[in-house]
Design an enzyme around this catalytic site. Structure first.
Site, PDB file in Angstrom:
ATOM      1  N   GLU A  31       0.838  -1.195   0.000  1.00  0.00           N
ATOM      2  CA  GLU A  31       0.000   0.000   0.000  1.00  0.00           C
ATOM      3  C   GLU A  31       0.874   1.246   0.000  1.00  0.00           C
ATOM      4  O   GLU A  31       1.774   1.375   0.836  1.00  0.00           O
ATOM      5  CB  GLU A  31      -0.930  -0.009   1.212  1.00  0.00           C
ATOM      6  N   HIS A  80      -8.321   1.694   0.395  1.00  0.00           N
ATOM      7  CA  HIS A  80      -8.250   1.519   1.843  1.00  0.00           C
ATOM      8  C   HIS A  80      -9.054   2.607   2.559  1.00  0.00           C
ATOM      9  O   HIS A  80      -8.552   3.332   3.422  1.00  0.00           O
ATOM     10  CB  HIS A  80      -6.797   1.526   2.329  1.00  0.00           C
TER      11      HIS A  80
END
Length: 316
Positions: free
Chosen positions: A263, A281
């Site tokens: 990420e 997210h």
């Protein structure tokens, strides 16, 4: 106190700015990205998505608290922090409103996959009306792996869709079945059995040494050919290459992902050309959960300042 925020200053809808307003007597610094260059002279660290390893902690000469702005602590070396007498704390999903927000995103991903949002966009661009044909939810079986705060919030929201709900719980599955009113609950060893029954599989459990890579070629092969996998928890639960294999081979029909193997993920990753409905997210990024998370973070910083132990601390 000096408080370091390991993220861009405006991340998560201005979270840092709200915390600053409530703690005006402290000094805040944002790293500008998901990294930490030095912890020298830092009293409180908010790690966000930055891994906090033993090496990162090496120059922490004043650090007393690693306070996560959420529940995930899998990136923090809790044992290394304990050796330096550093508290490690989080904000549990159930107490912050985060679980409710994540569950709502899960419903969005479920409906988006069944109604084929990706092809809807193509139809609009090409002026095709009445396409694509979606898949109805009524009568489907939903399997939830992990029946904690997020899993329970999801169950509440699924009950109006006319679906059969089953689950996996590592401890006392039969007690969970009775308490939550589910049709079937198995333990961790019965995961293949649950996958074989489920039209939609939700992952709602934390990453641990036991659950890392839970969805791999072997477990993905247990899923029904037309099933969807939705990951609401942590990217480390799913092996990226195994997921690409499952999508390209038709082992599963599609995936909904709010979390990723890295990420932020590479936007040019070819896996996103497959039937993947992805969100950045944002499961816990709502006005409701923001209020709860800010309250939890601020409370612990105030407790530290007052010489009290923070709440919701993790142990090695």
């Amino acid at each position: 106190m000096n408080i370091l925020f390991a993220a861009p200053e405006n991340a998560w809808g201005g979270f840092l700015g709200i915390v600053k307003e409530q703690l005006p007597n402290h000094q805040f610094t944002a790293t500008g990205g998901f990294h930490v260059d030095s912890l020298a002279s830092v009293d409180v660290l908010i790690p966000t998505m930055c891994p906090i390893t033993r090496d990162v902690l090496a120059d922490a000469n004043r650090l007393k608290l690693i306070q996560q702005c959420g529940s995930g602590l899998e990136g923090v070396d809790i044992a290394a922090a304990a050796e330096k007498d550093i508290f490690v704390a989080n904000v549990p999903t159930g107490s912050s409103g985060n679980a409710d927000s994540v569950a709502e995103l899960g419903v969005y991903l479920m409906i988006g996959l069944h109604r084929d949002v990706r092809k809807m966009e193509q139809s609009m661009r090409s002026r095709k009306m009445g396409q694509p044909q979606g898949r109805a939810l009524g009568g489907k079986t939903v399997g939830i792996v992990g029946l904690g705060g997020i899993g329970q919030a999801l169950i509440q929201r699924l009950q109006g869709f006319g679906v059969r709900i089953i689950g996996i719980k590592r401890h006392e599955p039969q007690a969970a079945k009775t308490a939550l009113g589910l049709d079937w609950v198995g333990d961790a060893g019965q995961l293949p059995e649950m996958l074989a029954q489920s039209d939609i599989v939700f992952l709602c459990l934390p990453v641990t040494s036991e659950s890392s890579g839970l969805m791999n070629r072997q477990t993905l092969a247990c899923m029904k050919p037309g099933a969807y996998l939705i990951n609401l928890s942590r990217g480390g639960l799913v092996e990226r290459d195994a997921l690409e294999w499952a999508l390209t081979s038709g082992t599963i029909a599609g995936a909904g992902l709010d979390v990723f193997w890295e990420e932020p993920p590479d936007p040019d990753d070819p896996i996103f050309d497959l039937n993947v409905l992805a969100t950045p997210h944002i499961g816990g990024s709502t006005d409701l959960s923001m209020q709860g998370i800010v309250a939890g973070v601020v409370e612990n910083i105030r407790r530290l300042e007052a010489g009290q132990a923070p709440l919701n601390c993790a142990k090695p």
